[in-house]
Motif scaffolding. Structure first.
Motif, PDB file in Angstrom:
ATOM      1  N   LEU A   1      34.395 -17.035  -9.166  1.00 51.48           N
ATOM      2  CA  LEU A   1      34.590 -18.462 -10.207  1.00 51.48           C
ATOM      3  C   LEU A   1      34.923 -17.588 -11.418  1.00 51.48           C
ATOM      4  O   LEU A   1      35.351 -18.631 -12.291  1.00 51.48           O
ATOM      5  N   ASN A   2      34.779 -15.601 -11.958  1.00 48.25           N
ATOM      6  CA  ASN A   2      34.918 -15.697 -13.351  1.00 48.25           C
ATOM      7  C   ASN A   2      36.295 -15.112 -13.192  1.00 48.25           C
ATOM      8  O   ASN A   2      36.747 -15.277 -14.690  1.00 48.25           O
ATOM      9  N   LYS A   3      37.323 -14.902 -12.135  1.00 47.44           N
ATOM     10  CA  LYS A   3      38.448 -15.095 -12.013  1.00 47.44           C
ATOM     11  C   LYS A   3      39.909 -16.155 -12.212  1.00 47.44           C
ATOM     12  O   LYS A   3      40.296 -16.031 -13.017  1.00 47.44           O
ATOM     13  N   LYS A   4      38.844 -17.044 -12.144  1.00 44.37           N
ATOM     14  CA  LYS A   4      39.190 -18.411 -11.818  1.00 44.37           C
ATOM     15  C   LYS A   4      39.225 -18.990 -13.494  1.00 44.37           C
ATOM     16  O   LYS A   4      40.055 -19.756 -13.590  1.00 44.37           O
ATOM     17  N   TYR A   5      38.220 -18.626 -13.582  1.00 42.48           N
ATOM     18  CA  TYR A   5      37.431 -20.104 -15.127  1.00 42.48           C
ATOM     19  C   TYR A   5      37.018 -18.333 -16.785  1.00 42.48           C
ATOM     20  O   TYR A   5      37.894 -19.226 -17.522  1.00 42.48           O
ATOM     21  N   ALA A   6      37.474 -17.576 -16.063  1.00 42.10           N
ATOM     22  CA  ALA A   6      37.521 -16.738 -17.576  1.00 42.10           C
ATOM     23  C   ALA A   6      38.961 -16.814 -18.202  1.00 42.10           C
ATOM     24  O   ALA A   6      38.354 -16.963 -19.878  1.00 42.10           O
ATOM     25  N   ALA A   7      39.723 -16.896 -17.051  1.00 44.74           N
ATOM     26  CA  ALA A   7      40.978 -17.181 -18.751  1.00 44.74           C
ATOM     27  C   ALA A   7      41.305 -18.636 -19.046  1.00 44.74           C
ATOM     28  O   ALA A   7      41.829 -18.574 -20.300  1.00 44.74           O
ATOM     29  N   LYS A   8      40.161 -19.685 -18.463  1.00 47.10           N
ATOM     30  CA  LYS A   8      39.890 -20.648 -18.882  1.00 47.10           C
ATOM     31  C   LYS A   8      38.753 -21.056 -19.665  1.00 47.10           C
ATOM     32  O   LYS A   8      38.998 -22.667 -20.188  1.00 47.10           O
ATOM     33  N   GLY A   9      38.425 -20.125 -20.047  1.00 45.83           N
ATOM     34  CA  GLY A   9      37.673 -20.053 -21.931  1.00 45.83           C
ATOM     35  C   GLY A   9      36.129 -20.040 -20.976  1.00 45.83           C
ATOM     36  O   GLY A   9      35.539 -20.043 -22.177  1.00 45.83           O
ATOM     37  N   TYR A  10      35.663 -19.398 -20.226  1.00 41.67           N
ATOM     38  CA  TYR A  10      34.856 -19.697 -19.112  1.00 41.67           C
ATOM     39  C   TYR A  10      34.380 -18.740 -18.460  1.00 41.67           C
ATOM     40  O   TYR A  10      34.173 -18.268 -16.963  1.00 41.67           O
ATOM     41  N   PRO A  11      33.682 -17.745 -18.838  1.00 46.58           N
ATOM     42  CA  PRO A  11      34.033 -16.148 -18.518  1.00 46.58           C
ATOM     43  C   PRO A  11      32.048 -16.057 -17.695  1.00 46.58           C
ATOM     44  O   PRO A  11      31.628 -16.906 -18.414  1.00 46.58           O
ATOM     45  N   VAL A  12      32.101 -15.824 -16.794  1.00 45.09           N
ATOM     46  CA  VAL A  12      30.440 -15.056 -15.950  1.00 45.09           C
ATOM     47  C   VAL A  12      30.284 -14.267 -16.901  1.00 45.09           C
ATOM     48  O   VAL A  12      30.644 -13.161 -17.302  1.00 45.09           O
ATOM     49  N   ILE A  13      29.383 -14.162 -16.872  1.00 40.98           N
ATOM     50  CA  ILE A  13      27.911 -13.849 -17.280  1.00 40.98           C
ATOM     51  C   ILE A  13      26.788 -13.349 -16.503  1.00 40.98           C
ATOM     52  O   ILE A  13      26.162 -13.997 -16.453  1.00 40.98           O
ATOM     53  N   ALA A  14      27.012 -12.550 -15.966  1.00 38.61           N
ATOM     54  CA  ALA A  14      25.727 -11.805 -14.546  1.00 38.61           C
ATOM     55  C   ALA A  14      24.307 -11.440 -15.438  1.00 38.61           C
ATOM     56  O   ALA A  14      24.528 -10.578 -16.630  1.00 38.61           O
ATOM     57  N   ILE A  15      23.053 -11.906 -15.128  1.00 35.91           N
ATOM     58  CA  ILE A  15      21.905 -11.437 -15.808  1.00 35.91           C
ATOM     59  C   ILE A  15      21.286 -11.233 -14.349  1.00 35.91           C
ATOM     60  O   ILE A  15      20.714 -11.575 -13.879  1.00 35.91           O
TER      61      ILE A  15
ATOM     62  N   GLU B   1      32.079 -25.746 -10.045  1.00 27.98           N
ATOM     63  CA  GLU B   1      33.323 -25.807  -9.729  1.00 27.98           C
ATOM     64  C   GLU B   1      33.126 -26.749 -10.425  1.00 27.98           C
ATOM     65  O   GLU B   1      34.455 -27.082 -11.907  1.00 27.98           O
ATOM     66  N   ASN B   2      33.079 -27.988  -9.732  1.00 23.01           N
ATOM     67  CA  ASN B   2      32.912 -29.567  -9.946  1.00 23.01           C
ATOM     68  C   ASN B   2      32.745 -29.512 -11.992  1.00 23.01           C
ATOM     69  O   ASN B   2      33.492 -30.077 -12.745  1.00 23.01           O
ATOM     70  N   ALA B   3      31.691 -28.992 -12.436  1.00 27.27           N
ATOM     71  CA  ALA B   3      31.161 -29.082 -13.142  1.00 27.27           C
ATOM     72  C   ALA B   3      32.024 -28.416 -14.411  1.00 27.27           C
ATOM     73  O   ALA B   3      32.536 -28.918 -15.406  1.00 27.27           O
ATOM     74  N   LEU B   4      32.591 -27.412 -14.591  1.00 27.63           N
ATOM     75  CA  LEU B   4      33.597 -26.509 -14.894  1.00 27.63           C
ATOM     76  C   LEU B   4      34.770 -27.707 -14.952  1.00 27.63           C
ATOM     77  O   LEU B   4      35.537 -27.939 -16.329  1.00 27.63           O
ATOM     78  N   ASN B   5      35.347 -27.563 -13.846  1.00 26.82           N
ATOM     79  CA  ASN B   5      36.464 -28.838 -14.351  1.00 26.82           C
ATOM     80  C   ASN B   5      36.443 -29.514 -14.647  1.00 26.82           C
ATOM     81  O   ASN B   5      37.237 -30.814 -15.770  1.00 26.82           O
ATOM     82  N   ALA B   6      35.040 -30.378 -15.013  1.00 21.19           N
ATOM     83  CA  ALA B   6      34.569 -31.602 -15.690  1.00 21.19           C
ATOM     84  C   ALA B   6      34.984 -31.768 -17.401  1.00 21.19           C
ATOM     85  O   ALA B   6      35.872 -31.782 -17.883  1.00 21.19           O
TER      86      ALA B   6
END
Length: 203
Positions: A80-94, A177-182
């Motif tokens: 998820l991070n590798k796919k979406y961080a570049a698109k503006g949505y990085p993973v923040i794990a807590i 992923e569906n939510a992020l793509n939307a």
């Protein structure tokens, strides 16, 4: 008569107090604005959402080292991070667990796990266990997808990463992923809440 009025007031106060506690405990709902935080990363630095000036939003995931569900999802979180961080949505794990109850989730263990798995995202500790209740997280993993808006970081999805924790190859619905793509495509998120599957957060 005065006694009855006083009793009625006391009942009303208790009722309102109970309602307030319940409201606070439930955490965020889709559409709410998430409050920023400042938590320690495995590299010793403090991390806040406001640090990410160019981000369009965030994939906030409450996770840990010791829960088998969380471990099963580690590789998928990295994807998820590798796919979406570049698109503006990085993973923040807590990591939200009480480390006195789960010493395998302490900071040293978090550092070791991140190194072993090659995490490319921040792995933060909710040391005072103050952040996860604000979100309303109850499981590891538990996902909250936020979108930056003029009003703040708006919660757009809450729940599971996908519909099969056991086997990534058998996943039929990739909820996150569906939510992020939307969001990236400017569409409404059709499925914006699902049931998180995982271990209970240890307090």
């Amino acid at each position: 008569m005065k006694t009855l009025k006083l009793l009625a007031v006391m009942v009303l106060v208790c009722t309102l107090s109970a309602f307030t506690i319940t409201t606070e405990d439930k955490g965020y709902e889709v559409g709410d604005i998430a409050t920023d935080f400042s938590l320690e990363n495995i590299d010793g630095n403090m991390v806040s959402l406001s640090d990410y000036k160019d981000a369009k939003g965030f994939i906030v995931i409450f996770t840990c080292n010791t829960c088998p569900y969380a471990v099963a999802y580690e590789d998928r979180v990295e994807v998820l991070n590798k796919k979406y961080a570049a698109k503006g949505y990085p993973v923040i794990a807590i990591m939200p667990n009480n480390t006195n109850v789960k010493p395998g989730d302490n900071m040293e263990a978090m550092k070791a796990r991140a190194k072993a798995k090659g995490f490319t995202f921040p792995y933060l500790m909710d040391k005072g266990q103050e952040v996860y209740p604000q979100y309303g997280a109850t499981k590891t993993p538990h996902v909250y997808i936020l979108e930056k808006t003029e009003k703040g970081n708006k919660v757009q999805y809450i729940g599971a990463i996908d519909d099969n924790y056991k086997d990534a190859s058998l996943v039929k619905e990739k909820y996150a992923e569906n939510a992020l793509n939307a969001l990236i495509e400017g569409r409404d998120v059709e499925v914006n809440k699902t049931r998180a599957i995982g271990c209970s957060i240890k307090v």
